[in-house]
Design a protein around this motif. Structure first.
Motif, PDB file in Angstrom:
ATOM      1  N   ASP A   1     -42.377  14.713 -60.070  1.00  0.00           N
ATOM      2  CA  ASP A   1     -41.441  14.103 -59.126  1.00  0.00           C
ATOM      3  C   ASP A   1     -40.697  15.136 -58.285  1.00  0.00           C
ATOM      4  O   ASP A   1     -39.624  14.862 -57.757  1.00  0.00           O
ATOM      5  CB  ASP A   1     -40.413  13.244 -59.886  1.00  0.00           C
ATOM      6  CG  ASP A   1     -41.055  12.017 -60.509  1.00  0.00           C
ATOM      7  OD1 ASP A   1     -41.940  11.441 -59.877  1.00  0.00           O
ATOM      8  OD2 ASP A   1     -40.662  11.661 -61.641  1.00  0.00           O
ATOM      9  N   GLY A   2     -41.275  16.327 -58.179  1.00  0.00           N
ATOM     10  CA  GLY A   2     -40.623  17.368 -57.402  1.00  0.00           C
ATOM     11  C   GLY A   2     -39.425  17.988 -58.081  1.00  0.00           C
ATOM     12  O   GLY A   2     -38.580  18.597 -57.417  1.00  0.00           O
ATOM     13  N   GLN A   3     -39.345  17.857 -59.418  1.00  0.00           N
ATOM     14  CA  GLN A   3     -38.199  18.380 -60.157  1.00  0.00           C
ATOM     15  C   GLN A   3     -38.568  19.576 -61.025  1.00  0.00           C
ATOM     16  O   GLN A   3     -37.909  19.862 -62.017  1.00  0.00           O
ATOM     17  CB  GLN A   3     -37.596  17.278 -61.034  1.00  0.00           C
ATOM     18  CG  GLN A   3     -36.975  16.135 -60.253  1.00  0.00           C
ATOM     19  CD  GLN A   3     -36.334  15.118 -61.179  1.00  0.00           C
ATOM     20  OE1 GLN A   3     -36.953  14.596 -62.105  1.00  0.00           O
ATOM     21  NE2 GLN A   3     -35.062  14.826 -60.929  1.00  0.00           N
ATOM     22  N   GLY A   4     -39.617  20.285 -60.632  1.00  0.00           N
ATOM     23  CA  GLY A   4     -40.087  21.385 -61.464  1.00  0.00           C
ATOM     24  C   GLY A   4     -39.042  22.438 -61.750  1.00  0.00           C
ATOM     25  O   GLY A   4     -38.903  22.906 -62.888  1.00  0.00           O
ATOM     26  N   ALA A   5     -38.284  22.834 -60.733  1.00  0.00           N
ATOM     27  CA  ALA A   5     -37.255  23.873 -60.934  1.00  0.00           C
ATOM     28  C   ALA A   5     -36.169  23.382 -61.873  1.00  0.00           C
ATOM     29  O   ALA A   5     -35.714  24.120 -62.774  1.00  0.00           O
ATOM     30  CB  ALA A   5     -36.655  24.274 -59.581  1.00  0.00           C
ATOM     31  N   THR A   6     -35.750  22.124 -61.700  1.00  0.00           N
ATOM     32  CA  THR A   6     -34.715  21.557 -62.575  1.00  0.00           C
ATOM     33  C   THR A   6     -35.214  21.456 -64.000  1.00  0.00           C
ATOM     34  O   THR A   6     -34.505  21.831 -64.952  1.00  0.00           O
ATOM     35  CB  THR A   6     -34.314  20.157 -62.068  1.00  0.00           C
ATOM     36  OG1 THR A   6     -33.732  20.279 -60.770  1.00  0.00           O
ATOM     37  CG2 THR A   6     -33.327  19.496 -63.018  1.00  0.00           C
ATOM     38  N   ARG A   7     -36.422  20.965 -64.170  1.00  0.00           N
ATOM     39  CA  ARG A   7     -36.957  20.791 -65.523  1.00  0.00           C
ATOM     40  C   ARG A   7     -37.217  22.129 -66.207  1.00  0.00           C
ATOM     41  O   ARG A   7     -37.068  22.245 -67.432  1.00  0.00           O
ATOM     42  CB  ARG A   7     -38.231  19.937 -65.474  1.00  0.00           C
ATOM     43  CG  ARG A   7     -37.982  18.529 -64.958  1.00  0.00           C
ATOM     44  CD  ARG A   7     -39.182  17.649 -65.139  1.00  0.00           C
ATOM     45  NE  ARG A   7     -39.466  17.415 -66.551  1.00  0.00           N
ATOM     46  CZ  ARG A   7     -40.522  16.718 -66.979  1.00  0.00           C
ATOM     47  NH1 ARG A   7     -41.385  16.209 -66.124  1.00  0.00           N
ATOM     48  NH2 ARG A   7     -40.715  16.547 -68.272  1.00  0.00           N
ATOM     49  N   SER A   8     -37.599  23.121 -65.441  1.00  0.00           N
ATOM     50  CA  SER A   8     -37.786  24.456 -66.017  1.00  0.00           C
ATOM     51  C   SER A   8     -36.469  24.995 -66.557  1.00  0.00           C
ATOM     52  O   SER A   8     -36.410  25.556 -67.656  1.00  0.00           O
ATOM     53  CB  SER A   8     -38.356  25.404 -64.962  1.00  0.00           C
ATOM     54  OG  SER A   8     -39.624  24.977 -64.508  1.00  0.00           O
TER      55      SER A   8
END
Length: 277
Positions: A75-82
């Motif tokens: 969902d385009g949240q890769g940086a947040t999830r990382s």
């Protein structure tokens, strides 16, 4: 009748807690120096499915390393999830950045329709395993999903396939001969998945009834790890704030994986050459 039913439920819950507490006192591995490499597909997999194992390993053993094969950027949240994964590992499991490998590869993008390259996963497992053997010695355990991946998610299944390929490679087989074990998390049916501690009690009793004899050592069979600290699972999943929506809250509250991890030996893939390093 109502009071009798309530009393029965209360007694059952007490029995569950007693059995879980008794089981969690037993160290899950062979010795204090045994390392654990947990291979997952997405940030939050470690919190949804593997908390009992991580908790037990932290209490009884030494090194833990988490290898997460994607950033969870569906969902385009890769940086947040990382960032959430790093914070969760530090705050809930005491793991610093050097104990976490997060893969960000165009070939391993989160999504049920994305096909993952098992050979690439195998290569990442090989790299991390080499480092653990160099730093900690040959005694260790590599853990991942089974071939259904708890929920049937294709990325979970691909991680299982990649670890199988590594276990069947020349280097993986050499590590196995030297003391490294490969284990997979057992998936169960829908009903058992969501009756939490009650299913955990049944599984623990079954494991005790079928305990291996001296001629069939425990390390060659299932590894059953329990936890009475449901709050840790909740805190760990809450650390993934972007993903802690209502249905995942229900999952943590009722899932068997909050209370129990049943791990069985993973069958290596047919022999293949070790990945290039």
């Amino acid at each position: 009748m109502l009071l009798a039913g309530a009393a029965l439920v209360a007694l059952t819950l007490l029995a569950v807690r007693w059995r879980l507490r008794a089981a969690e006192r037993r160290p899950p591995g062979r010795g204090k120096s045994e390392w654990l490499l947990l291979v997952t597909a997405h940030p939050d997999d470690e919190s949804m499915f593997f908390v009992p194992l991580l908790r037990a390993w932290r209490r009884h053993h030494g090194r833990i390393h988490v290898l997460c094969c994607s950033t969870g950027d569906y969902d385009g949240q890769g940086a947040t999830r990382s960032r959430e994964l790093a914070e969760c590992c530090a705050s809930c499991f005491g793991l610093s950045a050097e104990h976490l490998t997060l893969v960000d590869s165009p070939a391993l993008q989160d999504g049920p329709s994305n096909s993952w390259d098992a050979g690439l996963i195998c290569a990442h497992v090989d790299t991390v395993a080499r480092g653990l053997v160099k730093d900690c010695g040959p005694g260790g355990v590599v853990v991942t999903f089974d071939n259904y991946g708890v929920s049937g998610h294709p990325n979970h299944v691909a991680v299982h396939t990649g670890v199988r390929e590594f276990a069947g490679s020349a280097h993986g087989r050499a590590l196995g001969a030297g003391g490294v074990r490969y284990l997979e998390l057992e998936s169960v049916g829908l009903a058992r998945k969501y009756i939490g501690p009650f299913d955990a009690l049944v599984d623990l009793l079954a494991a005790r009834a079928s305990a291996p004899s001296a001629s069939a050592p425990a390390e060659h069979g299932r590894l059953v790890v329990s936890s009475t600290d449901a709050g840790l699972s909740w805190r760990a999943m809450a650390a993934h704030a972007s993903q802690f929506v209502w249905f995942r809250r229900l999952f943590v509250a009722f899932s068997r994986y909050t209370f129990l991890n049943c791990l069985r030996p993973l069958r290596p893939a047919a022999h293949r050459a070790s990945p290039a390093t």
